[in-house]
Write an enzyme that holds these catalytic residues in place. Structure first.
Site, PDB file in Angstrom:
ATOM      1  N   ASP A 173     -24.817  31.000  55.221  1.00 38.19           N
ATOM      2  CA  ASP A 173     -25.893  30.513  56.069  1.00 38.19           C
ATOM      3  C   ASP A 173     -25.573  29.264  56.761  1.00 38.19           C
ATOM      4  O   ASP A 173     -24.820  28.492  56.509  1.00 38.19           O
ATOM      5  CB  ASP A 173     -27.066  30.052  55.232  1.00 38.19           C
ATOM      6  CG  ASP A 173     -28.491  30.339  56.174  1.00 38.19           C
ATOM      7  OD1 ASP A 173     -28.583  29.402  56.774  1.00 38.19           O
ATOM      8  OD2 ASP A 173     -29.430  31.144  55.575  1.00 38.19           O
ATOM      9  N   THR A 229     -31.999  44.946  56.077  1.00 39.65           N
ATOM     10  CA  THR A 229     -33.241  45.077  56.065  1.00 39.65           C
ATOM     11  C   THR A 229     -33.930  44.203  57.178  1.00 39.65           C
ATOM     12  O   THR A 229     -35.226  43.867  57.289  1.00 39.65           O
ATOM     13  CB  THR A 229     -33.863  44.842  54.950  1.00 39.65           C
ATOM     14  OG1 THR A 229     -33.695  43.654  54.379  1.00 39.65           O
ATOM     15  CG2 THR A 229     -33.881  45.910  53.872  1.00 39.65           C
ATOM     16  N   ARG A 231     -32.946  43.109  61.197  1.00 42.29           N
ATOM     17  CA  ARG A 231     -33.026  43.574  62.647  1.00 42.29           C
ATOM     18  C   ARG A 231     -32.155  44.358  62.902  1.00 42.29           C
ATOM     19  O   ARG A 231     -30.911  44.128  62.749  1.00 42.29           O
ATOM     20  CB  ARG A 231     -33.307  42.687  63.697  1.00 42.29           C
ATOM     21  CG  ARG A 231     -34.515  41.906  63.539  1.00 42.29           C
ATOM     22  CD  ARG A 231     -35.890  42.566  63.963  1.00 42.29           C
ATOM     23  NE  ARG A 231     -36.903  41.884  63.965  1.00 42.29           N
ATOM     24  CZ  ARG A 231     -37.883  42.179  62.939  1.00 42.29           C
ATOM     25  NH1 ARG A 231     -37.450  42.648  61.721  1.00 42.29           N
ATOM     26  NH2 ARG A 231     -39.033  41.329  62.929  1.00 42.29           N
ATOM     27  N   ASP A 255     -32.918  49.690  56.931  1.00 43.80           N
ATOM     28  CA  ASP A 255     -34.388  49.906  57.159  1.00 43.80           C
ATOM     29  C   ASP A 255     -34.761  49.805  58.726  1.00 43.80           C
ATOM     30  O   ASP A 255     -36.009  49.616  59.185  1.00 43.80           O
ATOM     31  CB  ASP A 255     -35.204  48.914  56.317  1.00 43.80           C
ATOM     32  CG  ASP A 255     -36.678  48.948  56.178  1.00 43.80           C
ATOM     33  OD1 ASP A 255     -37.066  49.769  56.095  1.00 43.80           O
ATOM     34  OD2 ASP A 255     -37.286  47.855  56.567  1.00 43.80           O
ATOM     35  N   GLU A 260     -34.433  51.179  67.553  1.00 43.07           N
ATOM     36  CA  GLU A 260     -35.700  51.568  67.034  1.00 43.07           C
ATOM     37  C   GLU A 260     -36.967  51.560  67.896  1.00 43.07           C
ATOM     38  O   GLU A 260     -37.877  52.132  67.796  1.00 43.07           O
ATOM     39  CB  GLU A 260     -35.954  50.964  65.513  1.00 43.07           C
ATOM     40  CG  GLU A 260     -36.429  49.575  65.761  1.00 43.07           C
ATOM     41  CD  GLU A 260     -36.717  48.905  64.418  1.00 43.07           C
ATOM     42  OE1 GLU A 260     -35.779  49.068  63.550  1.00 43.07           O
ATOM     43  OE2 GLU A 260     -37.857  48.436  64.361  1.00 43.07           O
ATOM     44  N   HIS A 292     -38.209  50.953  58.930  1.00 45.75           N
ATOM     45  CA  HIS A 292     -38.676  49.706  59.026  1.00 45.75           C
ATOM     46  C   HIS A 292     -39.942  49.683  58.112  1.00 45.75           C
ATOM     47  O   HIS A 292     -41.325  49.031  58.635  1.00 45.75           O
ATOM     48  CB  HIS A 292     -39.332  49.462  60.555  1.00 45.75           C
ATOM     49  CG  HIS A 292     -39.052  47.823  60.831  1.00 45.75           C
ATOM     50  ND1 HIS A 292     -38.854  47.317  61.918  1.00 45.75           N
ATOM     51  CD2 HIS A 292     -39.519  46.698  59.953  1.00 45.75           C
ATOM     52  CE1 HIS A 292     -38.872  46.006  61.850  1.00 45.75           C
ATOM     53  NE2 HIS A 292     -39.429  45.660  60.748  1.00 45.75           N
TER      54      HIS A 292
HETATM   55  P1  NAI Z   1     -35.992  32.934  57.170  1.00 44.22           P
HETATM   56  O1  NAI Z   1     -36.176  32.302  58.406  1.00 44.22           O
HETATM   57  O2  NAI Z   1     -36.608  32.424  55.967  1.00 44.22           O
HETATM   58  O3  NAI Z   1     -34.051  32.989  57.107  1.00 44.22           O
HETATM   59  C1  NAI Z   1     -33.151  33.304  57.884  1.00 44.22           C
HETATM   60  C2  NAI Z   1     -32.223  32.470  57.583  1.00 44.22           C
HETATM   61  O4  NAI Z   1     -31.098  32.961  58.361  1.00 44.22           O
HETATM   62  C3  NAI Z   1     -32.232  31.134  57.585  1.00 44.22           C
HETATM   63  O5  NAI Z   1     -31.734  30.373  56.357  1.00 44.22           O
HETATM   64  C4  NAI Z   1     -31.409  30.556  58.713  1.00 44.22           C
HETATM   65  O6  NAI Z   1     -30.672  29.351  58.498  1.00 44.22           O
HETATM   66  C5  NAI Z   1     -30.267  31.751  58.768  1.00 44.22           C
HETATM   67  N1  NAI Z   1     -29.613  31.963  60.128  1.00 44.22           N
HETATM   68  C6  NAI Z   1     -30.197  31.920  61.121  1.00 44.22           C
HETATM   69  N2  NAI Z   1     -29.314  32.225  62.254  1.00 44.22           N
HETATM   70  C7  NAI Z   1     -27.932  32.347  61.635  1.00 44.22           C
HETATM   71  C8  NAI Z   1     -26.722  32.497  61.985  1.00 44.22           C
HETATM   72  N3  NAI Z   1     -26.376  32.882  63.085  1.00 44.22           N
HETATM   73  N4  NAI Z   1     -25.719  32.707  60.928  1.00 44.22           N
HETATM   74  C9  NAI Z   1     -26.167  32.490  59.681  1.00 44.22           C
HETATM   75  N5  NAI Z   1     -27.350  31.969  59.219  1.00 44.22           N
HETATM   76  C10 NAI Z   1     -28.353  32.076  60.161  1.00 44.22           C
HETATM   77  O7  NAI Z   1     -36.288  34.457  57.576  1.00 44.22           O
HETATM   78  P2  NAI Z   1     -36.580  35.806  56.431  1.00 44.22           P
HETATM   79  O8  NAI Z   1     -37.932  35.594  55.884  1.00 44.22           O
HETATM   80  O9  NAI Z   1     -35.580  35.682  55.420  1.00 44.22           O
HETATM   81  O10 NAI Z   1     -36.443  37.002  57.255  1.00 44.22           O
HETATM   82  C11 NAI Z   1     -35.254  37.277  57.890  1.00 44.22           C
HETATM   83  C12 NAI Z   1     -35.383  38.389  58.895  1.00 44.22           C
HETATM   84  O11 NAI Z   1     -35.647  39.418  58.170  1.00 44.22           O
HETATM   85  C13 NAI Z   1     -36.559  38.155  59.985  1.00 44.22           C
HETATM   86  O12 NAI Z   1     -36.064  37.306  60.987  1.00 44.22           O
HETATM   87  C14 NAI Z   1     -36.781  39.507  60.177  1.00 44.22           C
HETATM   88  O13 NAI Z   1     -36.080  39.559  61.547  1.00 44.22           O
HETATM   89  C15 NAI Z   1     -36.209  40.293  59.289  1.00 44.22           C
HETATM   90  N6  NAI Z   1     -37.442  40.863  58.465  1.00 44.22           N
HETATM   91  C16 NAI Z   1     -37.592  42.206  58.224  1.00 44.22           C
HETATM   92  C17 NAI Z   1     -38.734  42.891  57.776  1.00 44.22           C
HETATM   93  C18 NAI Z   1     -38.633  44.310  57.483  1.00 44.22           C
HETATM   94  O14 NAI Z   1     -39.813  44.785  57.332  1.00 44.22           O
HETATM   95  N7  NAI Z   1     -37.635  45.266  57.684  1.00 44.22           N
HETATM   96  C19 NAI Z   1     -39.887  42.154  57.127  1.00 44.22           C
HETATM   97  C20 NAI Z   1     -39.689  40.712  57.143  1.00 44.22           C
HETATM   98  C21 NAI Z   1     -38.694  40.207  58.014  1.00 44.22           C
END
Ligand code: NAI
Length: 333
Positions: A173, A229, A231, A255, A260, A292
């Site tokens: 991360d 899961t 994007r 997912d 999509e 999704h």
């Molecule tokens: P979050 O914001 O809690 O965690 C994202 C992590 O990615 C952070 O720790 C950040 O430092 C890290 N990060 C950002 N850019 C980075 C990079 N270039 N290299 C390495 N690390 C990087 O987000 P959360 O809640 O974990 O969700 C992640 C993603 O999951 C969301 O942005 C959303 O796109 C997707 N999602 C998909 C869902 C689904 O139904 N399939 C539902 C919820 C979220």
């Protein structure tokens, strides 16, 4: 506050209604937001959107002309919203930064299990009274190395489950969480070279688009399992298809899918033209695709609805929505 909520699915209504308690006047419509459907926002203060709504600059300009001041998305991801355009027009934007990360983590692990133990194929065989064990062999997760890319809410929840299965969990991360004794912090090249299973948990941004491409795939173990899961555009689809043909990728659980938009969340069975890349992916036995739905648990839906209504409440009181604020200037774009 008067708002219109786009892309509402029937199953969301009870959760929104329970969260709202008639505080806000919310018009629920199933149509996605697009230039054509901006007219539904006339006379409203704000709009509520979801991930596949078109919240691009042109749409935002039209919404601003209609007097829209607020955009609340029922998602954690904000990549579908041109936040800079919203900021230019003085429109505030909020998301749902935290809701039941376990829902997404459990779905990621469900994909991994179903792929590993050939559950879909086995069930199809059983329905044909074919109870042969041939072609169903899997592996133990226990003792395998799992690489988690992105250790925010959903990445940490996924790491905890794999740890519980007896896996060695390594992670990468940009801002590695402090105090984690579950995950070994590694570089991305190390993760690619050592992980048997890789699960993606980063948001879609300029730094993560196509993070899984020919070059990164080349660094991975032969037969690696990849789970996405987060994007769709994190994975370059054409490259992953080649990697499945060569055996570099042994299992793929998606997912989300790069293209999509306009496809997922709706039934397209009767469409005469089908997305050719997706059709190619679906022909592989070792690919599992869900539409999704990782967020789709009762607990997550209530969490999303509660935070969305809370965002409206705070805006109505002229207060900042706190951690849910994703306005461009405060998000450090
Ligand atoms: P979050 O914001 O809690 O965690 C994202 C992590 O990615 C952070 O720790 C950040 O430092 C890290 N990060 C950002 N850019 C980075 C990079 N270039 N290299 C390495 N690390 C990087 O987000 P959360 O809640 O974990 O969700 C992640 C993603 O999951 C969301 O942005 C959303 O796109 C997707 N999602 C998909 C869902 C689904 O139904 N399939 C539902 C919820 C979220």
């Amino acid at each position: 506050m008067k708002v219109v909520a786009y892309s509402i699915k029937p199953f969301e209504k009870e959760f929104l209604s329970k969260a709202n308690q008639k505080k806000h006047e919310i018009t629920l419509i199933s149509n996605p937001l697009s230039i054509e459907t901006t007219s539904y926002a006339e006379g409203k203060d704000g709009i509520i959107v979801f991930t596949n709504d078109d919240v691009s600059a042109g749409v935002i300009e039209k919404l601003a002309g209609l007097g829209i001041k607020y955009i609340a998305t029922r998602s954690a991801g904000t990549d579908h919203i041109d936040r800079e355009a919203a900021s230019r027009h003085g429109i505030k934007v909020a998301n749902v930064p935290y809701y039941s990360p376990e829902a997404i983590a459990e779905h990621a692990v469900a994909l991994a299990f179903a792929l590993n133990r050939n559950l879909i194929k086995a069930n199809e065989h059983s329905h044909h009274f074919n109870f042969s064990n041939n072609g169903l062999m899997g592996f133990n997760f226990s003792g395998k190395t799992v690489g988690i890319i992105g250790l925010g809410n959903t990445g940490l929840a996924t790491a905890a489950i794999f740890k519980g299965l007896g896996c060695i969990v390594i992670g990468y991360d940009l801002n590695f969480p402090e105090g984690s004794n579950v995950i070994e912090q590694v570089t991305l090249p190390y993760l690619y070279a050592n992980a048997d299973i890789i699960s993606l948990h980063v948001p879609l941004n300029d730094g993560t688009k196509h993070i899984i491409n020919k070059k990164s795939l080349h660094q991975m173990k032969d037969g690696v399992m990849l789970i996405n899961t987060s994007r769709g555009p994190l994975v370059k689809t054409t490259d992953i298809i080649q990697a499945i043909y060569t055996g570099k990728v042994g299992y793929l659980g998606l997912d989300v899918y790069e293209f999509e938009k306009g496809l997922f969340f709706e039934d397209h069975e009767k469409d005469s033209f089908k997305d050719e890349l997706l059709e190619e992916l679906l022909q592989f036995d070792n690919v599992l695709i869900t539409p999704h739905q990782a967020y789709l648990t009762r607990e997550a839906l209530q969490g999303i609805a509660n935070q969305t209504i809370k965002n409206l409440d705070l805006w109505q009181q002229n207060k900042c929505v706190g951690k849910a604020c994703v306005c461009a200037k405060t998000a450090g774009l």
